[in-house]
Design an enzyme around this catalytic site. Structure first.
Site, PDB file in Angstrom:
ATOM      1  N   GLN A   1       0.849  -1.196   0.000  1.00 45.31           N
ATOM      2  CA  GLN A   1       0.000   0.000   0.000  1.00 45.31           C
ATOM      3  C   GLN A   1       0.883   1.245   0.000  1.00 45.31           C
ATOM      4  O   GLN A   1       1.850   1.337   0.745  1.00 45.31           O
ATOM      5  CB  GLN A   1      -0.864  -0.014   1.267  1.00 45.31           C
ATOM      6  CG  GLN A   1      -1.158   1.339   1.896  1.00 45.31           C
ATOM      7  CD  GLN A   1      -2.366   2.014   1.314  1.00 45.31           C
ATOM      8  OE1 GLN A   1      -3.255   1.352   0.794  1.00 45.31           O
ATOM      9  NE2 GLN A   1      -2.423   3.320   1.411  1.00 45.31           N
ATOM     10  N   THR A   2       0.548   2.222  -0.831  1.00 48.44           N
ATOM     11  CA  THR A   2       1.262   3.494  -0.767  1.00 48.44           C
ATOM     12  C   THR A   2       0.391   4.618  -1.312  1.00 48.44           C
ATOM     13  O   THR A   2      -0.488   4.388  -2.139  1.00 48.44           O
ATOM     14  CB  THR A   2       2.598   3.435  -1.535  1.00 48.44           C
ATOM     15  OG1 THR A   2       3.303   4.660  -1.361  1.00 48.44           O
ATOM     16  CG2 THR A   2       2.372   3.192  -3.026  1.00 48.44           C
ATOM     17  N   ARG A   3       0.655   5.835  -0.812  1.00 53.08           N
ATOM     18  CA  ARG A   3       0.038   7.036  -1.370  1.00 53.08           C
ATOM     19  C   ARG A   3       1.135   8.032  -1.750  1.00 53.08           C
ATOM     20  O   ARG A   3       0.868   9.190  -2.028  1.00 53.08           O
ATOM     21  CB  ARG A   3      -0.921   7.672  -0.362  1.00 53.08           C
ATOM     22  CG  ARG A   3      -0.330   8.011   0.967  1.00 53.08           C
ATOM     23  CD  ARG A   3      -1.295   8.786   1.852  1.00 53.08           C
ATOM     24  NE  ARG A   3      -0.691  10.003   2.345  1.00 53.08           N
ATOM     25  CZ  ARG A   3       0.052  10.082   3.438  1.00 53.08           C
ATOM     26  NH1 ARG A   3       0.293   9.004   4.163  1.00 53.08           N
ATOM     27  NH2 ARG A   3       0.564  11.235   3.807  1.00 53.08           N
ATOM     28  N   ASN A   4       2.385   7.549  -1.761  1.00 50.85           N
ATOM     29  CA  ASN A   4       3.550   8.383  -2.050  1.00 50.85           C
ATOM     30  C   ASN A   4       4.337   7.800  -3.214  1.00 50.85           C
ATOM     31  O   ASN A   4       4.163   6.631  -3.569  1.00 50.85           O
ATOM     32  CB  ASN A   4       4.458   8.466  -0.814  1.00 50.85           C
ATOM     33  CG  ASN A   4       3.784   9.162   0.351  1.00 50.85           C
ATOM     34  OD1 ASN A   4       3.239  10.244   0.195  1.00 50.85           O
ATOM     35  ND2 ASN A   4       3.804   8.536   1.519  1.00 50.85           N
TER      36      ASN A   4
END
Length: 500
Positions: A193-196
């Site tokens: 999971q990532t948002r970066n």
């Protein structure tokens, strides 16, 4: 491959495909609710099965059970309330049992809800229980300032998923991703999971996790709503598409998750694990301060660094998906390798670049070394976050002679050049023009504004020229225009907007 949460993948689009035309015809004659950006993300994951076992927006009893106990009334683990919030005026027009058409952009019919519950939530309890109560938490601010005060609960019938016009080959539903894994015979999959943006350390981390668990890698970044101020998903997807090329052949797959994050820390980490289980993953990497929004204005953390790992681990038997704790990875220049920090002797030389330092280097246009990330990724990030001498800015002239000073500044800026456009911007009597300011700044324009700006203008690099001591560019009422211009140019040079 693991079974979905609750045992059945609730793919409402497939379930309702045969009656789609009838539902669409019916929807055109029903009361309508235009879905918000968050609601569009939520409904997509309800309809495609990403939120299995949910088949609609939570009614009052399920909502209260999730808020208080992190469980549905069935007893099944579920940590984040998924609700359809509406304003009081709309709620007054709705009756129990009524069917309402749910739309995207006032135009696209997405689903029909049969209203089973109309209720007023205790937002204070929701804020305290789900998000720990700090009013600076972005989800609590959304709850209090944006979300409607009435919630509607009810089962959904699918007409179609929300429309997307970009990256269609990467927007995989749970059923599609599970089919991909089956075709490729990927029976063990580690989801990340990532948002970066991702860099070399993230690649190393995920490859290590895959080797350790004899699994493949699913890069599953969030492209719905994330934390305010995050890098836009178009820039991030360019980065992800570049970094996935750097994995060994056949070990990694990129797919996008249209999730509206709540930044709910430990509760959200459990939610993320459930979602990835529904998408077919068998393992899930839980990071340090996973899904946390950082710190408040006092510098206090909203969540502890390992709260998420502890909570997800406590539910591991119910979840089924195996938790892979995020290990901090660092670079050893003498060996030109990355290793987990807990495997390194304290005397060994290491290098790292923090997020703050990376942003500083991007802003100033200074070197970002190859050991940290790939040159192609640096180029992508520089397009999003150019150095100061390529950025736009706003000079707000708050002075007795704003037009005279503005004209003098414009002439001087045009003479200096600097590779950007310059413009005098007068919004007096035209408040709708204020919406354009962030776009001008993003495009690299230098704006000279001749009227004060309200605090609601959300743009970077805004500086005030004023006689007040707190002004960025402090001048006196009697100061010659030439000296005011000189002070302004020096200020912009000191802040790296001009290079001489």
């Amino acid at each position: 491959m693991l079974s979905p949460h609750g045992g059945i993948l609730q793919d409402l689009v497939a379930r309702d495909a045969e009656k789609k035309d009838r539902l669409l015809h019916e929807a055109q004659g029903l009361p309508q609710w235009n879905l918000t950006a968050r609601q569009l993300c939520d409904i997509e994951l309800i309809l495609n099965g990403g939120f299995s076992p949910l088949t609609g927006f939570l009614g009052k009893e399920d909502y209260e059970s999730v808020v208080q106990n992190s469980r549905l009334t069935s007893g099944l683990l579920w940590t984040i309330p998924i609700t359809l919030d509406v304003d009081e005026e709309f709620a007054k027009s709705v009756n129990l049992g009524e069917r309402i058409a749910l739309l995207q952009d006032d135009d696209i019919f997405v689903a029909i809800i049969t209203v089973s519950d109309i209720y007023t939530p205790d937002k204070k309890v929701e804020a305290d229980k789900v998000f720990r109560g700090d009013e600076e938490h972005p989800a609590i601010q959304y709850l209090n300032e944006t979300a409607g005060d009435i919630y509607l609960g009810g089962e959904l019938e699918a007409i179609q998923l929300p429309a997307h016009y970009d990256y269609l080959n990467l927007r995989k539903s749970p059923a599609a991703l599970r089919a991909d894994f089956a075709t490729q015979q990927w029976d063990r999959v580690v989801a990340f999971q990532t948002r970066n943006p991702m860099h070399r350390a993230h690649r190393e981390l995920t490859i290590r996790a895959a080797k350790e668990h004899n699994a493949k890698v699913l890069l599953h970044p969030v492209v719905g709503l994330t934390k305010p101020g995050d890098i836009d998903y178009h820039t991030r997807i360019k980065v992800y598409k570049e970094i996935v090329k750097r994995y060994p052949e056949g070990i990694a797959q990129l797919a996008l998750l249209p999730l509206a994050m709540r930044m709910a820390g430990d509760r959200e980490a459990v939610w993320h694990a459930i979602i990835r289980k529904n998408y077919g993953a068998t393992h899930f990497i839980v990071g340090r301060d996973h899904a946390g929004p950082g710190t408040n204005s006092k510098g206090d953390d909203f969540y502890g660094p390992y709260d998420a790992q502890v909570l997800v681990e406590s539910y591991k038997n119910e979840l089924g998906i195996e938790v892979v704790p995020f290990k901090l990875i660092t670079y050893l220049p003498d060996k030109d390798i990355y290793l987990p920090v807990d495997e390194i002797d304290g005397s060994v030389k290491t290098l790292t670049i923090s997020g703050t330092e990376l942003r500083k280097r991007l802003r100033e246009g200074t070197d970002i070394p190859d050991w940290f990330t790939y040159p192609e990724i640096v180029e992508i990030l520089r397009q999003y976050n150019p150095p100061r001498y390529r950025q736009g800015f706003v000079i707000v002239v708050n002075h007795e002679n704003p037009k005279r000073i503005a004209n003098a500044l414009l002439s001087t800026f045009l003479q200096v050049g600097g590779g950007r456009q310059y413009k005098i911007f007068d919004h007096q009597g035209q408040p709708q023009l204020l919406e354009l300011i962030p776009d001008f700044v993003k495009s690299g324009t230098g704006l000279i504004v001749t009227s004060p700006l309200p605090s609601s203008v959300d743009a970077h690099n805004i500086y005030e020229l004023n006689t007040y001591p707190s002004a960025h560019i402090k001048v006196s009422a009697t100061e010659p225009v030439t000296e005011i211009v000189q002070k302004t140019v020096f200020f912009l040079e000191d802040n790296k907007f001009f290079q001489f």
